[in-house]
Design an enzyme around this catalytic site. Structure first.
Site, mmCIF file in Angstrom:
data_model
loop_
_atom_site.group_PDB
_atom_site.id
_atom_site.type_symbol
_atom_site.label_atom_id
_atom_site.label_comp_id
_atom_site.label_asym_id
_atom_site.label_seq_id
_atom_site.Cartn_x
_atom_site.Cartn_y
_atom_site.Cartn_z
ATOM 1 N N GLY A 58 0.821 -1.216 0.000
ATOM 2 C CA GLY A 58 0.000 0.000 0.000
ATOM 3 C C GLY A 58 0.845 1.252 0.000
ATOM 4 O O GLY A 58 2.074 1.199 -0.127
ATOM 5 N N PHE A 59 0.183 2.356 0.163
ATOM 6 C CA PHE A 59 0.837 3.663 0.039
ATOM 7 C C PHE A 59 1.943 3.853 1.098
ATOM 8 O O PHE A 59 3.129 3.959 0.769
ATOM 9 C CB PHE A 59 -0.249 4.741 0.127
ATOM 10 C CG PHE A 59 0.236 6.117 0.406
ATOM 11 C CD1 PHE A 59 1.297 6.666 -0.306
ATOM 12 C CD2 PHE A 59 -0.378 6.884 1.387
ATOM 13 C CE1 PHE A 59 1.744 7.951 -0.042
ATOM 14 C CE2 PHE A 59 0.051 8.168 1.654
ATOM 15 C CZ PHE A 59 1.121 8.705 0.948
ATOM 16 N N ILE A 60 1.580 3.844 2.370
ATOM 17 C CA ILE A 60 2.596 4.065 3.409
ATOM 18 C C ILE A 60 3.520 2.845 3.491
ATOM 19 O O ILE A 60 4.744 2.972 3.587
ATOM 20 C CB ILE A 60 1.943 4.337 4.790
ATOM 21 C CG1 ILE A 60 1.044 5.575 4.721
ATOM 22 C CG2 ILE A 60 3.019 4.514 5.865
ATOM 23 C CD1 ILE A 60 0.274 5.886 6.005
ATOM 24 N N ASP B 212 0.735 -8.853 1.401
ATOM 25 C CA ASP B 212 -0.352 -7.979 0.966
ATOM 26 C C ASP B 212 -1.311 -8.792 0.100
ATOM 27 O O ASP B 212 -0.901 -9.737 -0.570
ATOM 28 C CB ASP B 212 0.209 -6.784 0.173
ATOM 29 C CG ASP B 212 -0.745 -5.595 0.195
ATOM 30 O OD1 ASP B 212 -1.873 -5.723 -0.316
ATOM 31 O OD2 ASP B 212 -0.358 -4.537 0.709
ATOM 32 N N LEU C 32 0.188 -2.960 8.975
ATOM 33 C CA LEU C 32 -0.520 -1.870 8.299
ATOM 34 C C LEU C 32 -1.729 -2.353 7.508
ATOM 35 O O LEU C 32 -2.534 -1.540 7.048
ATOM 36 C CB LEU C 32 0.426 -1.128 7.343
ATOM 37 C CG LEU C 32 1.333 -0.047 7.940
ATOM 38 C CD1 LEU C 32 2.371 -0.627 8.867
ATOM 39 C CD2 LEU C 32 2.018 0.756 6.830
ATOM 40 N N ALA D 116 -0.519 0.177 13.064
ATOM 41 C CA ALA D 116 -0.879 1.443 12.421
ATOM 42 C C ALA D 116 -2.325 1.804 12.722
ATOM 43 O O ALA D 116 -3.256 1.173 12.229
ATOM 44 C CB ALA D 116 -0.684 1.326 10.905
ATOM 45 N N TYR E 286 -15.341 4.013 11.609
ATOM 46 C CA TYR E 286 -13.906 3.803 11.361
ATOM 47 C C TYR E 286 -13.108 4.099 12.636
ATOM 48 O O TYR E 286 -12.251 3.309 13.055
ATOM 49 C CB TYR E 286 -13.432 4.693 10.208
ATOM 50 C CG TYR E 286 -11.992 4.485 9.834
ATOM 51 C CD1 TYR E 286 -11.494 3.209 9.582
ATOM 52 C CD2 TYR E 286 -11.111 5.559 9.737
ATOM 53 C CE1 TYR E 286 -10.169 3.011 9.245
ATOM 54 C CE2 TYR E 286 -9.791 5.374 9.397
ATOM 55 C CZ TYR E 286 -9.323 4.101 9.149
ATOM 56 O OH TYR E 286 -8.002 3.911 8.820
ATOM 57 N N LYS F 77 -11.091 1.290 14.779
ATOM 58 C CA LYS F 77 -9.641 1.402 14.988
ATOM 59 C C LYS F 77 -9.310 1.464 16.478
ATOM 60 O O LYS F 77 -8.314 0.886 16.922
ATOM 61 C CB LYS F 77 -9.089 2.643 14.276
ATOM 62 C CG LYS F 77 -8.774 2.409 12.806
ATOM 63 C CD LYS F 77 -7.766 1.304 12.666
ATOM 64 C CE LYS F 77 -6.900 1.392 11.452
ATOM 65 N NZ LYS F 77 -6.051 0.194 11.282
#
Ligand code: UDP
Length: 324
Positions: free
Chosen positions: A15-17, A36, A74, A115, A146, A150
């Site tokens: 992913g992005f991060i 992933d 993540l 994360a 969300y 989390k």
């Protein structure tokens, strides 16, 4: 560890991060495996072991955790809009996946960095300190699901910390940079840059007075790596920046830095979000704990980070959008 090369597992590392984290760990000489659900076909970093698989596969997670010195967890379904569309999938997937990582790490005595998100503060009064009260709306308003999901995972992590697992929870503040997702669930920086480069409208939701503290992805990755240290065990730490900017100012900055002639238009929340949506008017981290505990200070000023992100998006059509 006697000079042995450390090896880390990153769930959600495509992913992005996660992909920046993978690169930065590889740059520092560490071994890296990415787990992933989807590994992009085009040119992933050859220094990294890429493995397609699901955190819901508990035995796979267990085998991988065993073979690594620590885990950066993540992998998640993320974002307020996505969670509003699929709340059950979000809770089931994220909570079970996190449980698998924590169980395996506890069994193997491995450290976990989990994360989380600044969304966890809900509509509390900024600046957001890690030990402050969180403030959500009712559970029937999916807008808060969300944040609630989390924070439930955070509680799970902290519960495992009490059972002796070394685990650190980090809360990211509006991370942006190259490879940020665009589209329906994308972040505002990527959306504004793409619109500016295409000559489309730059769409500011509400009156644009809401503020965020944007964190460049390389800084966020560095903060994430620093959370692996044992001094941070059992702690919750903000990973963010101190530069607060309104969304209208962001739109103007992106327009200026791209040299775009795109109009900046305001769009009422009711046109983009389901009824009952509530904006977080200011999202500002208190960074004292990250500084003192992790020695983390973001280094890339917003203009420089925007410049690098714009350069990456300009190149993107030549690369193909999926490339890492
Ligand atoms: N936003 C906007 N236009 C867009 C996308 C987002 O004005 O096309 C605003 C959004 O309402 C929020 C801020 O930009 O105030 C940051 O949005 P993002 O989804 O990136 O992250 P959030 O902080 O809401 O989690």
């Amino acid at each position: 560890m006697n000079g042995r090369r450390l090896r880390y597992l990153i769930t959600g590392g495509a992913g992005f991060i996660g992909s920046h984290l993978a690169e930065q760990l590889a740059d520092s000489g560490c071994g890296v495996t990415v787990l992933d659900k989807r590994i992009p076909e085009a040119e992933p970093d050859p220094r990294v072991d890429w493995l397609e698989g699901d955190i819901l596969d508990e035995s796979l997670v267990g085998r991988l955790v065993e073979r690594h010195d620590g885990v950066f967890h993540l992998a998640a379904l993320l974002g307020v809009r996505r969670t509003m569309a699929e709340p059950a999938a979000m809770v089931e997937n994220n909570l079970l996946g996190t449980l698998h990582v924590l169980r395996a790490a506890r069994r193997e005595g491995k450290k976990v960095v989990f994360a989380s998100t600044s969304e966890a503060y809900g509509k509390a009064e900024p600046p957001f300190r890690e030990d402050m009260d969180l403030l959500f709306g009712p559970t029937q308003k999916l807008r808060w699901s969300y944040a609630i999901g989390k924070t439930l995972e955070e509680v799970l992590c902290l519960g495992y910390a009490r059972k002796g697992l070394p685990v650190t929870v980090i809360r990211y503040f509006n991370v942006y940079g190259p490879r940020q997702k665009t589209g329906a669930y994308g972040g505002v920086v990527a959306k504004f840059i793409l619109a500016a480069l295409r000559g489309d409208d730059i769409t500011v939701y509400g009156d644009g007075s809401q503020t965020r503290c944007f964190t460049y992805v390389r800084d966020a990755a560095e903060g994430t790596i620093s959370a692996m240290k044992r001094e941070a065990d059992g702690q919750v730490v903000n990973i963010g920046s101190r530069t607060e900017i309104s969304i209208r100012e962001l739109a103007e900055a992106v327009k200026r830095l791209t040299g775009s002639s795109s109009p900046i238009v305001t769009v009422p929340y009711g046109e983009v979000f389901p009824p009952g949506f509530e904006e977080v008017p200011r999202r500002v981290p208190d960074m004292a704990k990250a500084e003192s505990l992790l020695g983390f200070r973001p280094r890339i000023p917003l203009e420089a980070g925007l410049g690098e992100t714009i350069a990456w998006f300009r190149e993107r059509p030549r690369r193909g959008s999926g490339r890492l």
